[in-house]
Structure formats: C-alpha cells, structure tokens
Scaffold this active site. Structure first.
Site, mmCIF file in Angstrom:
data_model
loop_
_atom_site.group_PDB
_atom_site.id
_atom_site.type_symbol
_atom_site.label_atom_id
_atom_site.label_comp_id
_atom_site.label_asym_id
_atom_site.label_seq_id
_atom_site.Cartn_x
_atom_site.Cartn_y
_atom_site.Cartn_z
ATOM 1 N N PRO A 1 -63.499 2.539 -38.975
ATOM 2 C CA PRO A 1 -64.204 1.279 -39.253
ATOM 3 C C PRO A 1 -64.412 1.135 -40.750
ATOM 4 C CG PRO A 1 -65.759 2.938 -38.506
ATOM 5 C CD PRO A 1 -64.383 3.560 -38.391
ATOM 6 N N ASP A 2 -64.567 -0.077 -41.191
ATOM 7 C CA ASP A 2 -64.889 -0.307 -42.587
ATOM 8 C C ASP A 2 -66.364 0.003 -42.816
ATOM 9 O OD1 ASP A 2 -64.637 -1.214 -45.232
ATOM 10 O OD2 ASP A 2 -65.330 -3.213 -44.668
ATOM 11 N N GLY A 3 -66.694 0.522 -43.979
ATOM 12 C CA GLY A 3 -68.096 0.798 -44.258
ATOM 13 C C GLY A 3 -68.248 1.886 -45.305
#
Length: 311
Positions: free
Chosen positions: A66-68
């Site tokens: 996931p992006d983050g």
C-alpha cells in the site's frame, strides 16, 4: 557507437534538463503523465508526451505494498526513476516526497542523488508523514526548499525543483495558507510551485495569480477541466499522479470480478491487442526530448510518505 545509458550520459542529462525547463515557458500548458515502470513509460512516450513524472503510489502498488509512510525507500524510488529515464530518454521529474530525511542537508543529498539517477527535476513537499503533525512549520519547510534549490544550483545541468504545499491533500483546505506557503517557496528559489488536490477552478486561479513561477496542477476526473481550461486559469504544467496506475488496477479488478462472479471473459475485448503491445514496447527509446508540448485530449479521461493524491 555510444551505448551509454541515457541516465548516465552527462550530455543527455544536460539536454533533458534544458528541454524540461523549456517546457515550462511554452505557449501552452504541457501534460506530464506518471508511469510506474519502464513499460508504461515506453507506452506513454509513444503518444508524444514530451516529459514524464514518477508516481510513488504506482510504484508501491506494483511492488505489492500500500502507499503510505515508509513504504518506499529513497533507493527504490530512484532506481524506478532511472529505469523510466532509460526506457525512453525523456526528461523525467520525480516525487521526492519530503526529501528523505529530517535535516535540510538530507534534502540536498536527495537532490544530488536524483540528478545522478538521471532525473531532470524533482518535487519536495512540506508534509512530515506524521499523523499528529502532518504539515511542517513554514520556516522549516522553507529551509528545506532552499536546501534543495542550493543543491540544484550546484549541478552541471538545469535541475527543476518543484515545491509542494500539501494543505489540501492532507485534509487541511486552507487556501490562504497554501498560497502563503507557495509564495515563500517561490522566494526560496523553487522553479515550479504545486499544491496537490486543489478543489476547483477558482482555487487554481487564485494560486496561479498569487505567484510568478510556473504552477503544476494535479488533474483528476473530479476537477473535470480540460488542458485548455487549465491554461486559461494560468496553469503551466499538469500531472496525473497515481491516476493512470489506479486506472490500470481498476481494469484488472473489473476483469477479475467478471471471471469470479460470472465465469465470463468479456474484458478481453478491451485488452490492448498482443501485437500492438509488443510493437509499443519494442520501439526504440529516443535520445532526448525536444522542448515541445505533449498532445493531450481536452476530455478527462528515513523515508517519508509518498504523496501522489489518490482521490
């Protein structure tokens, strides 16, 4: 014959840096789409775009993450950028997050490494990646932009520094503070100014009118503004962020849903023909990008967080 990779060739770096800088002074705004790997970069280049930009969200998703915050390292981001440069020879600007470090010296080092990776530019944002205090104090943010600008000036080719004000992306829709920040980043020497997730035409017009440097706008379907309309508002550069990569993920998930829910394969009718895909990816990469605007349709079609907005 010179077999030096485009990312490593000093003469090619100079040509790309000059070409990318010139695009911001053209007669119309230009679109800089965001591929997430060498293949998508090659495909986008075949449509005549004059420059490209990286997407950290697209890269993270392609790596199964996931992006983050802390999902990508600086080394991973720059390796991806180098692959995109080498795939096309076009000028590439990268989302360099908030500079990969807490000190201005860290930001300066990120700029130098980005130049070594073959990039023609990069953006530095004022987000912290911390939930409790997501936006840097203005003085601190300005110091970091100034460090990026100073590092870019020390290079042997034009490296375009974009400074980003993250208010709207971080859920703090304060237009006055956004403009105040962009004006401060302009005074610190940023070449391009960028406030992702501006909500409407009036906000975009206000930002463009408040600064004298070129403004980049993130274009998504929600804004429903054409290239020509954005140009009339004063925009000089238009990026797509993670929208293209998420459009590809949308096609994939719709296809998977069709198979698992209906047992059919109609999605294949919309797939790029095999021969066309091979032809696009077999095309020779250009040596360098000319300073011309890309054609685009008017219809919408320690590591910090990657901040390509994903509305």
């Amino acid at each position: 014959m010179n077999h030096t990779r485009p990312s490593a060739d000093p003469a090619a770096r100079l040509r790309r840096g000059e070409a990318f800088r010139a695009l911001h002074t053209g007669p119309a705004p230009f679109v800089v789409p965001n591929p997430w790997d060498a293949g998508t970069a090659r495909i986008l280049a075949s449509f005549g775009f004059a420059a490209l930009a990286t997407t950290g969200a697209g890269l993270a998703h392609s790596l199964g993450r996931p992006d983050g915050t802390n999902r990508l390292t600086r080394a991973e981001l720059l390796a991806n950028a180098t692959a995109i440069v080498d795939a096309t020879g076009l000028p590439v600007t990268a989302d360099l997050e908030s500079g990969f470090g807490e000190r201005p010296e860290d930001v300066a080092e990120t700029i130098r490494l980005a130049a070594e990776a073959g990039l023609a530019g990069g953006s530095i944002e004022d987000a912290t990646g911390r939930d409790a205090d997501p936006l840097r104090p203005l003085d601190e943010a300005v110091e970091r932009v100034a460090a990026a600008v100073e590092a870019a000036k020390g290079l042997d080719f034009p490296f375009t520094v974009t400074a980003r004000a993250e208010n709207f992306f971080l859920g703090r829709p304060d237009l006055d503070d956004t403009i105040r920040r962009l004006q401060a980043y302009e005074a610190a020497g940023a070449d391009v100014l960028y406030a992702p997730a501006l909500p409407d035409a009036e906000a975009i017009r206000a930002v463009c009118a408040a600064v004298s440097r070129p403004v980049n706008v993130l274009m998504t379907g929600a804004l429903k503004l054409s290239v020509a309309e954005l140009g009339a508002l004063g925009v000089r550069r238009i990026s797509t962020g993670s929208a293209l990569s998420r459009a590809a993920l949308g096609a994939l998930t719709r296809a998977a849903r069709e198979i698992t829910e209906y047992g059919t394969f109609g999605f294949g009718l919309d797939a790029l023909p095999y021969a066309e895909a091979n032809a696009l990816l077999a095309a020779a990469a250009p040596a360098a990008a000319p300073p011309s605007s890309a054609p685009a349709p008017d219809a919408p079609s320690a590591a910090d967080r990657e901040s390509d907005p994903a509305p």
